[in-house]
Design an enzyme around this catalytic site. Structure first.
Site, short mmCIF file in Angstrom:
data_model
loop_
_atom_site.label_atom_id
_atom_site.label_comp_id
_atom_site.label_asym_id
_atom_site.label_seq_id
_atom_site.Cartn_x
_atom_site.Cartn_y
_atom_site.Cartn_z
N LYS A 127 66.41 16.79 16.85
CA LYS A 127 65.49 17.23 15.79
C LYS A 127 66.03 18.47 15.09
CE LYS A 127 60.57 17.65 14.91
NZ LYS A 127 59.22 17.49 15.48
N ASP A 128 66.59 19.41 15.87
CA ASP A 128 67.19 20.60 15.27
C ASP A 128 68.39 20.23 14.41
OD1 ASP A 128 65.36 22.30 16.37
OD2 ASP A 128 66.64 23.00 18.01
N SER A 151 57.62 28.12 25.38
CA SER A 151 57.35 28.04 23.95
C SER A 151 55.86 27.81 23.68
CB SER A 151 58.16 26.92 23.31
OG SER A 151 59.54 27.16 23.44
N HIS A 169 62.27 31.95 27.21
CA HIS A 169 62.45 31.01 28.31
C HIS A 169 61.65 31.42 29.54
CE1 HIS A 169 66.04 28.41 26.98
NE2 HIS A 169 65.45 28.93 25.92
N GLU A 193 67.35 43.99 -3.33
CA GLU A 193 67.45 42.54 -3.16
C GLU A 193 66.07 41.94 -2.99
OE1 GLU A 193 71.10 40.48 -2.48
OE2 GLU A 193 70.26 41.45 -4.25
#
Length: 426
Positions: free
Chosen positions: A244-245, A220, A216, A288
């Site tokens: 959108k998220d 971005s 922030h 894994e």
């Protein structure tokens, strides 16, 4: 009243709280009206998905810890009791077990997005470094969590991985015994791993907080990799990107639920359904799936110390990536040589994952060494050289140029040569 923050919230209760502790004003500023580039694609969903998955892992982990017994004589049976006797214990355990894999899938895609669009470049170097530290914390947490069911692969995986530190000259043996709490993987080891596995997610939460703060402050990145130059280049985070998220989250949760309910053991190892037996070594000791590329790098070097150094070096190189990539252009969309090489790197990592799942013999040894060589060449040789040799494509003047149609009818070209739709006449 003097000394109180002025709040615009209409609800009297929330207003009373916000004037004294402006948490709601801060949330509105950081997650409501926060300006974000208007050209985000769905790759930018994965940061939010990682935060949701972390919350799921913490909540399910707390409930599992209420019923788990960190004792070598009872750990395996306590996990079976969770699955059979605790109300919805099977669901909580399967969500937590598969949540680890989903977490790594989301984070690996998030890292790919950073590599492809150059999100590690100035001024976001610290943001990237915190992200790599998050990856390391995740890997440590996942490794210790894999030991807790105390099955065959849990026990022998812990034995093999902790023994790697014995390759360190002079202090290696002391480090291994400190990790074990004795002279072998035993009850003190399980207790330590359980305590640290419970603690580490909260360390991860702290790193996530720093990651978001760094994001922030610098703002971005975006698919074009250019800086925001005017208010028309941005949109408020809410409602545009919360919606959108939410779409991405619904798809993610649908896939997650399908795995939990229809194939919960798809990503697990059958040997972990057998109680740990120090006297019986499994035919193949395999970690894994999300550790397999690093395991393959470890085995690609004949020397033990060299293999350990290369394995840790494969993560360490990511910390200095912002200074290894000497190109001034961020996004691979405008880098004609770098763009295909990103996918070659992905292919090398996938090959390393396949190599790690097989015994180190025959063609798998050759493939492992070739893929390991390319992995390090990509970061240490190719990226520095591309800054000198590569001629980037012209960058657009602003984010709005390729997004918004031009006045008078014709739209500006989009990256990749796709023309923008012409503006409709009123």
């Amino acid at each position: 009243m003097a000394g109180l923050h002025k709040s615009d919230i209409k609800n009297p209760v929330l207003n009373w709280i916000d004037t004294r502790m402006p948490v709601f004003t801060m949330m509105e500023k950081e997650y409501g009206s926060f300006p974000t580039p208007k050209n985000f694609n769905y790759f930018w969903n994965f940061g939010a998905l990682a935060m949701v998955t972390l919350a799921i892992m913490i909540v399910t982990g707390i409930f599992l810890a209420m019923n788990y017994t960190p004792n070598t004589e009872m750990a395996f049976d306590s996990v079976q009791r969770i699955m059979r006797d605790v109300n919805y214990g099977w669901l909580i355990r399967y969500v937590h077990q598969n949540g680890a894999s989903m977490f790594f899938i989301v984070v690996y895609v998030h890292i790919f997005r950073g590599l492809y669009y150059g999100s590690y470049k100035a001024p976001r170097e610290l943001l990237w470094i915190i992200g790599v530290a998050l990856l390391l914390a995740m890997m440590a947490t996942a490794f210790m969590g894999y030991v807790l069911p105390w099955g065959q692969m849990s026990y022998w995986g812990a034995t093999v991985i902790t023994n790697l530190f014995s390759a360190i000259p002079l202090v290696g043996t002391d480090i291994v015994q400190w990790l074990w709490g004795g002279f072998s993987v035993s009850n003190p080891t399980l207790n330590r791993f359980f305590s640290l596995h419970y603690l580490m997610p909260f360390v991860i939460v702290g790193l996530v907080f720093l990651h978001v703060v760094a994001l922030h402050i610098t703002g971005s990145n975006n698919p074009l990799g250019i800086d925001v130059k005017s208010p028309q280049d941005t949109l408020p985070f809410h409602p545009y990107y919360t919606v959108k998220d939410s779409v991405g989250l619904c798809v993610f949760l649908a896939i997650f639920a399908a795995i939990v309910f229809f194939a919960p053991n798809m990503l697990g190892d059958p040997n972990n359904f057998i109680p740990a037996n120090p006297l019986q070594t499994p035919a193949d000791i395999v970690p894994e799936w999300y550790f397999l590329p690093f395991y393959a790098i470890l085995r690609s070097v004949p020397n033990k110390l060299g293999g350990v150094a290369m394995m840790f070096g494969s993560i360490a190189v990511l910390f200095v990536l912002p200074w290894l990539d000497t190109s001034r252009v961020r996004s691979a969309r405008f880098r004609p040589i770098y763009r295909p090489l990103v996918f070659v790197l992905v292919a090398a990592v996938v090959v390393l994952g396949m190599v790690g799942a097989h015994r180190p013999e025959g063609i798998w040894v050759v493939l492992g060494r070739v893929a390991t060589t390319y992995y390090f060449l990509h970061f240490l040789v190719i990226l520095p050289a591309l800054g000198i040799l590569e001629k980037p494509l012209p960058l657009p003047e602003s984010i709005s140029n390729p997004v918004l149609p031009r006045r008078g009818g014709g739209g500006g070209p989009l990256p990749g040569g796709v023309p923008a739709a012409p503006m409709e006449k009123p």
